[in-house]
Scaffold this active site. Structure first.
Site, mmCIF file in Angstrom:
data_model
loop_
_atom_site.group_PDB
_atom_site.id
_atom_site.type_symbol
_atom_site.label_atom_id
_atom_site.label_comp_id
_atom_site.label_asym_id
_atom_site.label_seq_id
_atom_site.Cartn_x
_atom_site.Cartn_y
_atom_site.Cartn_z
ATOM 1 N N ASP A 135 36.471 72.001 -6.709
ATOM 2 C CA ASP A 135 35.746 71.810 -7.926
ATOM 3 C C ASP A 135 35.111 73.259 -8.079
ATOM 4 O OD1 ASP A 135 36.696 69.492 -8.597
ATOM 5 O OD2 ASP A 135 34.732 68.645 -7.891
ATOM 6 N N ARG A 185 42.841 74.139 -12.791
ATOM 7 C CA ARG A 185 42.109 73.116 -13.546
ATOM 8 C C ARG A 185 41.407 73.908 -14.842
ATOM 9 N NH1 ARG A 185 38.200 69.580 -10.881
ATOM 10 N NH2 ARG A 185 40.083 68.517 -10.001
#
Ligand code: FDA
Length: 308
Positions: A135, A185
Protein backbone atom coordinates in the site's frame (compact mmCIF):
# COMPACT_ATOMS: atom_id res chain seq x y z
CA UNK A 1 -14.92 21.02 4.48
CA UNK A 2 -16.01 17.81 6.24
CA UNK A 3 -13.58 15.62 4.27
CA UNK A 4 -10.37 17.41 5.41
CA UNK A 5 -11.74 17.57 8.97
CA UNK A 6 -12.28 13.81 9.00
CA UNK A 7 -8.81 13.20 7.58
CA UNK A 8 -7.33 15.27 10.42
CA UNK A 9 -9.46 13.36 12.94
CA UNK A 10 -8.13 10.08 11.51
CA UNK A 11 -4.80 10.90 13.17
CA UNK A 12 -6.23 12.38 16.40
CA UNK A 13 -5.86 10.17 19.47
CA UNK A 14 -8.73 11.79 21.43
CA UNK A 15 -11.19 11.32 18.55
CA UNK A 16 -9.93 7.74 18.17
CA UNK A 17 -10.70 7.04 21.85
CA UNK A 18 -14.25 8.39 21.57
CA UNK A 19 -15.16 6.56 18.35
CA UNK A 20 -13.54 3.21 19.11
CA UNK A 21 -14.98 2.89 22.62
CA UNK A 22 -18.61 3.29 21.49
CA UNK A 23 -20.18 -0.15 20.79
CA UNK A 24 -22.79 1.42 18.46
CA UNK A 25 -20.02 2.74 16.18
CA UNK A 26 -18.32 -0.65 16.07
CA UNK A 27 -21.43 -2.23 14.53
CA UNK A 28 -21.56 0.37 11.74
CA UNK A 29 -17.91 -0.23 10.88
CA UNK A 30 -18.87 -3.76 9.74
CA UNK A 31 -20.00 -2.29 6.44
CA UNK A 32 -16.33 -1.64 5.57
CA UNK A 33 -14.50 -4.13 7.82
CA UNK A 34 -15.94 -7.67 8.01
CA UNK A 35 -14.40 -8.49 11.38
CA UNK A 36 -11.44 -8.45 13.73
CA UNK A 37 -10.32 -12.10 13.73
CA UNK A 38 -8.69 -14.41 11.18
CA UNK A 39 -11.91 -16.46 11.04
CA UNK A 40 -13.86 -13.35 9.98
CA UNK A 41 -11.53 -12.52 7.10
CA UNK A 42 -11.32 -16.12 5.92
CA UNK A 43 -15.13 -16.35 5.83
CA UNK A 44 -15.44 -13.02 3.98
CA UNK A 45 -12.75 -14.09 1.50
CA UNK A 46 -14.50 -17.39 0.90
CA UNK A 47 -17.81 -15.59 0.18
CA UNK A 48 -16.19 -13.16 -2.28
CA UNK A 49 -14.26 -15.90 -4.07
CA UNK A 50 -17.46 -17.97 -4.34
CA UNK A 51 -19.05 -14.95 -6.05
CA UNK A 52 -16.31 -14.92 -8.73
CA UNK A 53 -14.18 -12.12 -7.22
CA UNK A 54 -10.55 -12.14 -6.13
CA UNK A 55 -9.33 -10.54 -2.91
CA UNK A 56 -6.46 -8.61 -1.36
CA UNK A 57 -6.40 -8.71 2.45
CA UNK A 58 -5.15 -5.90 4.68
CA UNK A 59 -4.51 -6.49 8.37
CA UNK A 60 -5.47 -3.12 9.84
CA UNK A 61 -2.81 -1.15 11.68
CA UNK A 62 -0.49 1.68 10.73
CA UNK A 63 2.10 4.08 12.14
CA UNK A 64 3.49 1.39 14.43
CA UNK A 65 6.31 2.76 16.58
CA UNK A 66 7.24 -0.40 18.44
CA UNK A 67 9.40 -3.08 16.81
CA UNK A 68 7.73 -5.90 18.78
CA UNK A 69 4.34 -4.81 17.47
CA UNK A 70 5.69 -4.64 13.89
CA UNK A 71 7.04 -8.19 14.29
CA UNK A 72 3.66 -9.33 15.66
CA UNK A 73 1.91 -7.84 12.61
CA UNK A 74 4.38 -9.63 10.32
CA UNK A 75 3.59 -12.92 12.09
CA UNK A 76 -0.16 -12.36 11.68
CA UNK A 77 0.36 -12.01 7.92
CA UNK A 78 2.58 -15.09 7.77
CA UNK A 79 0.01 -17.14 9.65
CA UNK A 80 -2.84 -15.84 7.51
CA UNK A 81 -1.01 -16.76 4.30
CA UNK A 82 -0.60 -20.32 5.63
CA UNK A 83 -4.33 -20.47 6.37
CA UNK A 84 -5.23 -19.18 2.90
CA UNK A 85 -3.07 -21.91 1.36
CA UNK A 86 -4.53 -24.63 3.60
CA UNK A 87 -8.07 -23.61 2.63
CA UNK A 88 -7.26 -23.50 -1.10
CA UNK A 89 -7.90 -19.73 -1.23
CA UNK A 90 -4.35 -18.50 -1.95
CA UNK A 91 -4.86 -18.74 -5.69
CA UNK A 92 -7.62 -16.12 -5.39
CA UNK A 93 -6.42 -14.01 -2.45
CA UNK A 94 -3.23 -12.02 -1.94
CA UNK A 95 -2.28 -9.58 0.87
CA UNK A 96 -1.78 -5.81 1.01
CA UNK A 97 0.84 -4.44 3.38
CA UNK A 98 1.35 -1.01 4.88
CA UNK A 99 5.05 -0.56 5.52
CA UNK A 100 4.26 1.69 8.50
CA UNK A 101 2.73 -1.42 10.09
CA UNK A 102 5.99 -3.27 9.37
CA UNK A 103 8.08 -0.70 11.28
CA UNK A 104 8.88 1.93 8.61
CA UNK A 105 8.23 4.80 11.05
CA UNK A 106 10.51 3.48 13.80
CA UNK A 107 12.96 6.25 14.74
CA UNK A 108 16.01 4.01 14.21
CA UNK A 109 16.46 1.85 11.10
CA UNK A 110 12.74 1.99 10.31
CA UNK A 111 13.18 1.32 6.60
CA UNK A 112 15.49 -1.65 7.20
CA UNK A 113 13.13 -3.13 9.81
CA UNK A 114 10.16 -2.72 7.45
CA UNK A 115 12.13 -4.34 4.62
CA UNK A 116 13.04 -7.33 6.83
CA UNK A 117 9.45 -7.83 7.98
CA UNK A 118 8.00 -7.35 4.49
CA UNK A 119 10.54 -9.85 3.12
CA UNK A 120 9.29 -12.48 5.60
CA UNK A 121 5.71 -11.84 4.44
CA UNK A 122 6.81 -12.18 0.79
CA UNK A 123 8.51 -15.49 1.58
CA UNK A 124 5.27 -16.76 3.14
CA UNK A 125 3.29 -15.50 0.12
CA UNK A 126 5.67 -17.29 -2.25
CA UNK A 127 5.27 -20.51 -0.23
CA UNK A 128 1.47 -20.11 -0.34
CA UNK A 129 1.52 -19.41 -4.09
CA UNK A 130 0.20 -15.86 -3.99
CA UNK A 131 1.39 -12.23 -4.13
CA UNK A 132 1.82 -9.11 -1.99
CA UNK A 133 1.05 -5.47 -2.77
CA UNK A 134 2.65 -2.61 -0.83
CA UNK A 135 0.00 0.00 0.00
CA UNK A 136 1.11 3.62 -0.40
CA UNK A 137 0.72 5.96 2.59
CA UNK A 138 1.19 9.73 2.80
CA UNK A 139 3.70 11.53 0.55
CA UNK A 140 6.48 11.58 3.17
CA UNK A 141 6.75 7.78 2.83
CA UNK A 142 6.80 7.44 -0.97
CA UNK A 143 10.59 7.42 -1.52
CA UNK A 144 11.14 4.93 1.28
CA UNK A 145 8.30 2.66 0.07
CA UNK A 146 9.57 2.66 -3.53
CA UNK A 147 13.05 1.86 -2.27
CA UNK A 148 11.74 -1.13 -0.25
CA UNK A 149 9.72 -2.19 -3.32
CA UNK A 150 12.87 -2.21 -5.48
CA UNK A 151 14.70 -4.35 -2.91
CA UNK A 152 11.83 -6.81 -2.56
CA UNK A 153 11.38 -7.13 -6.31
CA UNK A 154 14.94 -8.46 -6.66
CA UNK A 155 13.74 -11.70 -5.09
CA UNK A 156 9.97 -11.37 -5.55
CA UNK A 157 9.33 -9.63 -8.89
CA UNK A 158 5.57 -9.95 -8.40
CA UNK A 159 5.37 -7.50 -5.47
CA UNK A 160 2.76 -4.89 -6.38
CA UNK A 161 3.20 -1.12 -6.11
CA UNK A 162 0.62 1.61 -5.52
CA UNK A 163 0.65 5.00 -7.25
CA UNK A 164 -1.59 7.90 -6.12
CA UNK A 165 -2.80 10.18 -8.93
CA UNK A 166 -3.19 13.12 -6.49
CA UNK A 167 0.60 13.42 -6.14
CA UNK A 168 2.36 15.63 -8.68
CA UNK A 169 5.30 13.21 -8.86
CA UNK A 170 3.21 10.15 -9.77
CA UNK A 171 3.38 10.28 -13.57
CA UNK A 172 7.19 10.22 -13.38
CA UNK A 173 7.09 7.39 -10.81
CA UNK A 174 4.77 5.41 -13.06
CA UNK A 175 7.05 5.72 -16.07
CA UNK A 176 9.77 4.06 -13.97
CA UNK A 177 7.41 1.36 -12.72
CA UNK A 178 5.72 0.12 -15.89
CA UNK A 179 8.26 -2.58 -16.73
CA UNK A 180 7.23 -6.06 -17.84
CA UNK A 181 5.69 -8.04 -15.01
CA UNK A 182 5.33 -5.02 -12.74
CA UNK A 183 1.99 -5.04 -10.93
CA UNK A 184 0.83 -1.46 -10.33
CA UNK A 185 -2.32 -0.37 -8.49
CA UNK A 186 -3.49 3.12 -9.45
CA UNK A 187 -5.54 5.02 -6.83
CA UNK A 188 -6.55 8.66 -6.36
CA UNK A 189 -4.95 8.87 -2.89
CA UNK A 190 -6.57 8.83 0.54
CA UNK A 191 -4.36 11.16 2.62
CA UNK A 192 -4.49 14.90 3.38
CA UNK A 193 -1.55 16.28 1.36
CA UNK A 194 -0.16 19.82 1.05
CA UNK A 195 -0.68 21.63 -2.30
CA UNK A 196 3.11 21.77 -2.78
CA UNK A 197 3.11 18.03 -3.54
CA UNK A 198 -0.49 17.22 -4.50
CA UNK A 199 -3.38 18.47 -6.61
CA UNK A 200 -5.97 20.02 -4.30
CA UNK A 201 -9.00 20.11 -6.62
CA UNK A 202 -10.86 16.87 -7.34
CA UNK A 203 -11.10 17.49 -11.14
CA UNK A 204 -7.28 17.83 -11.24
CA UNK A 205 -6.87 14.54 -9.35
CA UNK A 206 -9.29 12.87 -11.78
CA UNK A 207 -7.51 14.28 -14.85
CA UNK A 208 -4.18 13.09 -13.44
CA UNK A 209 -5.78 9.66 -12.93
CA UNK A 210 -6.60 9.50 -16.65
CA UNK A 211 -3.03 10.52 -17.60
CA UNK A 212 -1.67 7.81 -15.28
CA UNK A 213 -4.10 5.27 -16.77
CA UNK A 214 -2.74 6.05 -20.24
CA UNK A 215 0.83 5.41 -19.07
CA UNK A 216 -0.20 2.19 -17.34
CA UNK A 217 -2.29 0.75 -20.15
CA UNK A 218 0.34 1.60 -22.75
CA UNK A 219 3.21 0.21 -20.64
CA UNK A 220 4.40 -3.36 -20.16
CA UNK A 221 3.23 -3.79 -16.54
CA UNK A 222 0.00 -5.22 -15.16
CA UNK A 223 -2.52 -2.41 -14.39
CA UNK A 224 -4.67 -2.68 -11.27
CA UNK A 225 -7.31 0.02 -11.66
CA UNK A 226 -8.45 0.80 -8.11
CA UNK A 227 -11.40 3.17 -8.12
CA UNK A 228 -15.18 3.22 -7.60
CA UNK A 229 -15.53 6.13 -10.03
CA UNK A 230 -17.90 4.97 -12.81
CA UNK A 231 -16.45 7.39 -15.37
CA UNK A 232 -12.86 6.28 -14.72
CA UNK A 233 -13.86 2.61 -14.89
CA UNK A 234 -15.34 3.26 -18.32
CA UNK A 235 -12.24 5.15 -19.48
CA UNK A 236 -9.97 2.36 -18.19
CA UNK A 237 -11.90 -0.28 -20.12
CA UNK A 238 -11.74 1.86 -23.24
CA UNK A 239 -7.98 2.46 -22.93
CA UNK A 240 -7.34 -1.24 -22.27
CA UNK A 241 -9.13 -2.11 -25.49
CA UNK A 242 -7.28 0.59 -27.43
CA UNK A 243 -3.94 -0.81 -26.22
CA UNK A 244 -4.88 -4.39 -27.09
CA UNK A 245 -5.31 -5.66 -23.55
CA UNK A 246 -7.76 -8.52 -23.11
CA UNK A 247 -9.82 -9.02 -19.96
CA UNK A 248 -6.90 -10.88 -18.37
CA UNK A 249 -4.46 -8.04 -19.14
CA UNK A 250 -5.58 -5.83 -16.24
CA UNK A 251 -7.94 -5.82 -13.27
CA UNK A 252 -10.34 -3.54 -11.43
CA UNK A 253 -10.05 -3.18 -7.67
CA UNK A 254 -12.58 -1.84 -5.17
CA UNK A 255 -12.91 -1.66 -1.41
CA UNK A 256 -15.01 -4.07 0.62
CA UNK A 257 -18.49 -2.62 1.18
CA UNK A 258 -18.25 0.06 -1.52
CA UNK A 259 -20.31 -0.46 -4.69
CA UNK A 260 -20.62 -4.24 -4.09
CA UNK A 261 -23.27 -4.59 -6.81
CA UNK A 262 -20.94 -2.98 -9.35
CA UNK A 263 -18.12 -5.32 -8.24
CA UNK A 264 -20.30 -8.31 -9.07
CA UNK A 265 -21.63 -6.77 -12.28
CA UNK A 266 -18.11 -6.18 -13.61
CA UNK A 267 -16.99 -9.69 -12.66
CA UNK A 268 -20.14 -11.12 -14.25
CA UNK A 269 -19.37 -9.31 -17.49
CA UNK A 270 -15.95 -10.97 -17.72
CA UNK A 271 -13.66 -8.38 -16.07
CA UNK A 272 -11.18 -9.34 -13.42
CA UNK A 273 -12.24 -7.73 -10.12
CA UNK A 274 -10.32 -7.79 -6.84
CA UNK A 275 -11.84 -6.62 -3.56
CA UNK A 276 -9.60 -5.03 -0.92
CA UNK A 277 -10.76 -6.42 2.42
CA UNK A 278 -9.40 -5.02 5.69
CA UNK A 279 -9.74 -6.81 9.01
CA UNK A 280 -8.51 -6.42 12.59
CA UNK A 281 -9.16 -4.30 15.64
CA UNK A 282 -7.29 -1.18 14.56
CA UNK A 283 -9.98 0.02 12.13
CA UNK A 284 -10.19 3.67 13.21
CA UNK A 285 -7.85 5.38 10.65
CA UNK A 286 -9.14 3.26 7.76
CA UNK A 287 -12.77 3.91 8.69
CA UNK A 288 -12.31 7.68 9.00
CA UNK A 289 -10.66 7.81 5.55
CA UNK A 290 -13.73 6.05 4.11
CA UNK A 291 -16.02 8.61 5.76
CA UNK A 292 -13.84 11.44 4.43
CA UNK A 293 -14.16 10.17 0.86
CA UNK A 294 -17.93 10.39 0.98
CA UNK A 295 -19.30 12.71 3.66
CA UNK A 296 -22.79 11.25 2.95
CA UNK A 297 -21.48 8.19 4.81
CA UNK A 298 -21.28 10.29 7.97
CA UNK A 299 -25.07 10.71 7.98
CA UNK A 300 -25.48 6.96 7.40
CA UNK A 301 -22.99 6.27 10.17
CA UNK A 302 -24.67 8.57 12.71
CA UNK A 303 -28.16 7.37 11.78
CA UNK A 304 -27.21 3.72 12.19
CA UNK A 305 -25.39 4.41 15.46
CA UNK A 306 -28.43 6.07 17.08
CA UNK A 307 -31.17 3.86 15.70
CA UNK A 308 -29.72 0.53 16.90
P1 FDA B 1 -14.08 9.02 -5.57
O1 FDA B 1 -13.70 9.26 -4.14
O2 FDA B 1 -14.18 10.19 -6.47
O3 FDA B 1 -15.42 8.21 -5.58
C1 FDA B 1 -16.11 7.88 -6.77
C2 FDA B 1 -17.45 7.28 -6.38
O4 FDA B 1 -17.25 6.05 -5.70
C3 FDA B 1 -18.25 8.14 -5.40
O5 FDA B 1 -19.03 9.09 -6.07
C4 FDA B 1 -19.09 7.10 -4.70
O6 FDA B 1 -20.18 6.71 -5.50
C5 FDA B 1 -18.15 5.93 -4.60
N1 FDA B 1 -17.36 5.97 -3.34
C6 FDA B 1 -16.05 6.29 -3.20
N2 FDA B 1 -15.65 6.19 -1.91
C7 FDA B 1 -16.74 5.82 -1.23
C8 FDA B 1 -16.99 5.55 0.14
N3 FDA B 1 -16.03 5.66 1.06
N4 FDA B 1 -18.23 5.16 0.50
C9 FDA B 1 -19.23 5.04 -0.41
N5 FDA B 1 -19.06 5.29 -1.73
C10 FDA B 1 -17.84 5.68 -2.14
N6 FDA B 1 -5.31 5.06 -1.22
C11 FDA B 1 -4.03 5.30 -0.86
O7 FDA B 1 -3.68 6.46 -0.63
N7 FDA B 1 -3.12 4.27 -0.78
C12 FDA B 1 -3.46 2.98 -1.07
O8 FDA B 1 -2.63 2.09 -0.98
C13 FDA B 1 -4.81 2.72 -1.44
N8 FDA B 1 -5.21 1.45 -1.75
C14 FDA B 1 -6.48 1.26 -2.28
C15 FDA B 1 -6.84 0.00 -2.76
C16 FDA B 1 -8.05 -0.17 -3.41
C17 FDA B 1 -8.43 -1.50 -3.95
C18 FDA B 1 -8.94 0.95 -3.56
C19 FDA B 1 -10.24 0.81 -4.28
C20 FDA B 1 -8.59 2.19 -3.05
C21 FDA B 1 -7.38 2.34 -2.39
N9 FDA B 1 -7.02 3.58 -1.87
C22 FDA B 1 -5.71 3.79 -1.50
C23 FDA B 1 -8.05 4.63 -1.67
C24 FDA B 1 -8.11 5.60 -2.82
O9 FDA B 1 -6.97 6.41 -2.84
C25 FDA B 1 -9.36 6.50 -2.73
O10 FDA B 1 -9.30 7.22 -1.55
C26 FDA B 1 -10.66 5.73 -2.77
O11 FDA B 1 -10.62 4.68 -3.67
C27 FDA B 1 -11.81 6.68 -3.20
O12 FDA B 1 -11.56 7.18 -4.47
P2 FDA B 1 -12.33 6.74 -5.82
O13 FDA B 1 -11.30 6.46 -6.83
O14 FDA B 1 -13.25 5.64 -5.54
O15 FDA B 1 -13.06 8.05 -6.29
Amino acid sequence: MLGPLLLRASRNERARGIVTSAPAFRRVVRRFVPGEEAGDILAATNDLVSAGLTVTIDHLGEDILDSAQAAATRDIYVQLLGQLAALGLAQHAEVSLKLSAMGQALPRDGQAVALGNARAVCQAAAAAGTTVTLDMEDHTTVDSTLSVLRDLRTDFPWVGAVVQSCLRRSEADLRDLVQAGSRVRLVKGAYAEPPSVAYAAKPDVDRAYVRCLEILMKGAGYPMVATHDARLIEIAAHLAERHGRGADGYEFQMLYGIRPTEQRRLAGSGSRVRVYVPYGGDWYGYFLRRLAERPANVAFFLRSAVTR
